[in-house]
Design a protein around this motif. Sequence first.
Motif, PDB file in Angstrom:
ATOM      1  N   HIS A 211       1.218  -1.274  -0.171  1.00 33.76           N
ATOM      2  CA  HIS A 211       0.016  -0.134   0.109  1.00 33.76           C
ATOM      3  C   HIS A 211       0.300   1.277  -0.073  1.00 33.76           C
ATOM      4  O   HIS A 211       0.243   1.952  -0.920  1.00 33.76           O
ATOM      5  CB  HIS A 211      -0.908  -0.147   0.896  1.00 33.76           C
ATOM      6  CG  HIS A 211      -1.924  -1.184   1.134  1.00 33.76           C
ATOM      7  ND1 HIS A 211      -2.698  -1.151  -0.253  1.00 33.76           N
ATOM      8  CD2 HIS A 211      -2.547  -1.598   2.111  1.00 33.76           C
ATOM      9  CE1 HIS A 211      -3.891  -1.907   0.078  1.00 33.76           C
ATOM     10  NE2 HIS A 211      -3.629  -2.488   1.598  1.00 33.76           N
ATOM     11  N   ARG A 212       2.021   1.642   1.028  1.00 30.10           N
ATOM     12  CA  ARG A 212       2.852   2.048   0.790  1.00 30.10           C
ATOM     13  C   ARG A 212       3.061   2.881  -0.803  1.00 30.10           C
ATOM     14  O   ARG A 212       3.627   3.363  -0.774  1.00 30.10           O
ATOM     15  CB  ARG A 212       3.733   1.894   2.180  1.00 30.10           C
ATOM     16  CG  ARG A 212       4.460   3.085   2.173  1.00 30.10           C
ATOM     17  CD  ARG A 212       5.607   3.020   3.982  1.00 30.10           C
ATOM     18  NE  ARG A 212       5.809   2.349   3.791  1.00 30.10           N
ATOM     19  CZ  ARG A 212       6.990   1.959   3.296  1.00 30.10           C
ATOM     20  NH1 ARG A 212       7.945   2.989   2.540  1.00 30.10           N
ATOM     21  NH2 ARG A 212       8.209   0.694   3.340  1.00 30.10           N
ATOM     22  N   ALA A 213       3.761   1.672  -1.055  1.00 27.41           N
ATOM     23  CA  ALA A 213       5.127   2.173  -2.406  1.00 27.41           C
ATOM     24  C   ALA A 213       3.787   2.299  -3.044  1.00 27.41           C
ATOM     25  O   ALA A 213       3.870   3.193  -4.012  1.00 27.41           O
ATOM     26  CB  ALA A 213       5.209   0.150  -2.736  1.00 27.41           C
ATOM     27  N   SER A 277      15.658  -1.664  -8.245  1.00 24.90           N
ATOM     28  CA  SER A 277      16.880  -0.387  -8.187  1.00 24.90           C
ATOM     29  C   SER A 277      16.042   0.657  -8.730  1.00 24.90           C
ATOM     30  O   SER A 277      16.532   1.633  -8.006  1.00 24.90           O
ATOM     31  CB  SER A 277      17.986  -0.932  -8.594  1.00 24.90           C
ATOM     32  OG  SER A 277      18.177  -1.328  -9.656  1.00 24.90           O
ATOM     33  N   ASN A 278      15.925   0.587  -9.959  1.00 19.69           N
ATOM     34  CA  ASN A 278      15.182   1.967 -10.283  1.00 19.69           C
ATOM     35  C   ASN A 278      13.960   2.572  -9.214  1.00 19.69           C
ATOM     36  O   ASN A 278      14.245   3.796  -9.643  1.00 19.69           O
ATOM     37  CB  ASN A 278      14.715   1.574 -11.806  1.00 19.69           C
ATOM     38  CG  ASN A 278      15.539   1.303 -12.553  1.00 19.69           C
ATOM     39  OD1 ASN A 278      16.374   2.142 -12.618  1.00 19.69           O
ATOM     40  ND2 ASN A 278      15.190   0.252 -13.558  1.00 19.69           N
ATOM     41  N   ALA A 279      13.469   2.145  -8.918  1.00 19.55           N
ATOM     42  CA  ALA A 279      11.871   2.676  -7.506  1.00 19.55           C
ATOM     43  C   ALA A 279      13.159   3.028  -6.888  1.00 19.55           C
ATOM     44  O   ALA A 279      12.500   4.451  -6.638  1.00 19.55           O
ATOM     45  CB  ALA A 279      11.697   1.044  -6.730  1.00 19.55           C
ATOM     46  N   ARG A 280      14.022   2.476  -6.278  1.00 18.51           N
ATOM     47  CA  ARG A 280      14.672   2.932  -5.176  1.00 18.51           C
ATOM     48  C   ARG A 280      15.301   4.244  -5.070  1.00 18.51           C
ATOM     49  O   ARG A 280      15.302   5.340  -4.804  1.00 18.51           O
ATOM     50  CB  ARG A 280      16.103   2.186  -4.391  1.00 18.51           C
ATOM     51  CG  ARG A 280      14.868   0.396  -3.912  1.00 18.51           C
ATOM     52  CD  ARG A 280      15.953  -0.481  -3.179  1.00 18.51           C
ATOM     53  NE  ARG A 280      14.980  -1.152  -3.024  1.00 18.51           N
ATOM     54  CZ  ARG A 280      15.237  -2.152  -1.971  1.00 18.51           C
ATOM     55  NH1 ARG A 280      15.863  -1.318  -0.821  1.00 18.51           N
ATOM     56  NH2 ARG A 280      14.483  -2.799  -1.454  1.00 18.51           N
ATOM     57  N   GLN A 281      15.933   3.844  -6.396  1.00 17.43           N
ATOM     58  CA  GLN A 281      17.279   5.374  -6.522  1.00 17.43           C
ATOM     59  C   GLN A 281      15.607   6.220  -7.482  1.00 17.43           C
ATOM     60  O   GLN A 281      15.912   8.026  -7.174  1.00 17.43           O
ATOM     61  CB  GLN A 281      17.708   5.094  -8.024  1.00 17.43           C
ATOM     62  CG  GLN A 281      19.019   6.201  -8.750  1.00 17.43           C
ATOM     63  CD  GLN A 281      19.217   5.310  -9.583  1.00 17.43           C
ATOM     64  OE1 GLN A 281      19.905   4.441  -9.609  1.00 17.43           O
ATOM     65  NE2 GLN A 281      19.138   6.450 -10.848  1.00 17.43           N
ATOM     66  N   ASP A 282      14.654   6.557  -8.027  1.00 13.35           N
ATOM     67  CA  ASP A 282      13.944   7.407  -9.331  1.00 13.35           C
ATOM     68  C   ASP A 282      13.197   7.777  -7.493  1.00 13.35           C
ATOM     69  O   ASP A 282      12.949   9.062  -7.721  1.00 13.35           O
ATOM     70  CB  ASP A 282      12.704   6.868  -9.768  1.00 13.35           C
ATOM     71  CG  ASP A 282      13.651   6.830 -11.489  1.00 13.35           C
ATOM     72  OD1 ASP A 282      15.407   6.767 -11.264  1.00 13.35           O
ATOM     73  OD2 ASP A 282      13.418   6.123 -11.841  1.00 13.35           O
ATOM     74  N   TRP A 283      12.255   7.095  -7.269  1.00 17.68           N
ATOM     75  CA  TRP A 283      11.606   7.157  -6.245  1.00 17.68           C
ATOM     76  C   TRP A 283      11.532   7.025  -4.216  1.00 17.68           C
ATOM     77  O   TRP A 283      10.318   7.592  -3.975  1.00 17.68           O
ATOM     78  CB  TRP A 283       9.786   7.555  -6.522  1.00 17.68           C
ATOM     79  CG  TRP A 283       9.331   6.441  -7.449  1.00 17.68           C
ATOM     80  CD1 TRP A 283      10.110   5.591  -8.258  1.00 17.68           C
ATOM     81  CD2 TRP A 283       8.911   5.417  -6.028  1.00 17.68           C
ATOM     82  NE1 TRP A 283       9.812   4.506  -8.550  1.00 17.68           N
ATOM     83  CE2 TRP A 283       8.566   4.216  -7.195  1.00 17.68           C
ATOM     84  CE3 TRP A 283       8.127   5.203  -5.052  1.00 17.68           C
ATOM     85  CZ2 TRP A 283       8.079   3.143  -7.255  1.00 17.68           C
ATOM     86  CZ3 TRP A 283       7.761   3.983  -4.441  1.00 17.68           C
ATOM     87  CH2 TRP A 283       7.404   2.872  -5.313  1.00 17.68           C
ATOM     88  N   GLY A 284      13.030   6.295  -4.702  1.00 16.03           N
ATOM     89  CA  GLY A 284      12.678   6.418  -3.274  1.00 16.03           C
ATOM     90  C   GLY A 284      12.202   5.482  -2.295  1.00 16.03           C
ATOM     91  O   GLY A 284      12.050   5.730  -1.106  1.00 16.03           O
ATOM     92  N   TRP A 285      11.639   4.126  -3.409  1.00 11.31           N
ATOM     93  CA  TRP A 285      11.052   2.873  -3.055  1.00 11.31           C
ATOM     94  C   TRP A 285      12.180   2.715  -1.505  1.00 11.31           C
ATOM     95  O   TRP A 285      13.689   2.233  -1.808  1.00 11.31           O
ATOM     96  CB  TRP A 285      10.430   1.801  -3.886  1.00 11.31           C
ATOM     97  CG  TRP A 285      10.156   0.797  -3.175  1.00 11.31           C
ATOM     98  CD1 TRP A 285      11.536  -0.433  -3.433  1.00 11.31           C
ATOM     99  CD2 TRP A 285       9.396   0.639  -2.517  1.00 11.31           C
ATOM    100  NE1 TRP A 285      10.039  -1.341  -2.802  1.00 11.31           N
ATOM    101  CE2 TRP A 285       9.351  -1.263  -1.803  1.00 11.31           C
ATOM    102  CE3 TRP A 285       8.587   1.524  -1.187  1.00 11.31           C
ATOM    103  CZ2 TRP A 285       9.115  -1.637  -0.899  1.00 11.31           C
ATOM    104  CZ3 TRP A 285       7.476   0.423  -0.234  1.00 11.31           C
ATOM    105  CH2 TRP A 285       7.935  -0.876  -0.364  1.00 11.31           C
TER     106      TRP A 285
END
Length: 314
Positions: A211-213, A277-285
């Motif tokens: 949900h948070r993602a 890694s793209n989600a972590r890098q682009d919008w801080g997941w």
Amino acid sequence: GGLGQLGVGLAEMLRKQYGKENIILSDIRRPPAEVYNMGPFVYADVLDYKNLRELVVNNRITWLVHYSALLSAIGEANLALARTINITGLHNVLDLALENCLRLFVPSTIGAFGPSSPRDPAPDLCIQRPRTIYGVSKVHAELMGEYLHHKYGLDFRCLRYPGVVSAHTKPGGGTTDYAVQIFHDALSTGHHECYLRSNTRLPMMHISDCHRATIEFMQAPESQLSLRTYNIAAMSFTPEEVAEEIRKHLPHLRVTYNPDTIRQTIADSWPVRFDDSNARQDWGWKPAYGLSELVTDMLASIREKRTNAGLPVS
């Protein structure tokens, strides 16, 4: 599809942020009393374009979250229905979003990958070629959304969910559902019969992380997004690994394995890990739950539900 595994919890989180009256939950089924009393609920059939259009216009909708779908194992048993809901329903929603400049979220799935995809880990961009109607329909959704974004500027956003583990709704016909059922069985009978092999490793996620993602991704400024569809990951485990973690709390749990051909074949075609890694890098997941936190929370939640319902707890 608001009464499925994900909709009610997402609506609850959004209502805390945006106000109860500003989030409308919808489905074709009658909601339980507690859901109906939580906030606005309307009937919405994803195959009835006129009805959807009325709802969007009359309520001045700006965001649309499209959870309506038949999942992997259920879809294989109901091919024509899965094609109608997962593809025709999607096109209704895409047209609606274009016509009304909506911000549209459509979830994708681990099932969008196939046996020729890289499995450990599966990157955001790779060969997919799924072998289920559910997976095929989700790849179709990813590509249609991306196409309409580039051609017409549609604000289309999509996350590939791993298996989602939740204490609040019953399993809905997915291949990863054993990871929910095992907790119910552990607390009711102490025995779980698993339809996958003991060493079948799949990506999984606690529902609150899911949900948070979704909310963080929907809120991310468009300028930060390099993709329209992202993998999100939290953990990967096998049935035996989750059983061992449960035994730290309930040593008596017994698990037997009776692989179901259809679900095992589906699971064997899916990735064992997601590269997010793209989600972590682009919008801080970043996930909050690992396996031990997931097991502790699931057992506590299901124990409480059974106790409140007057059911015995093993």
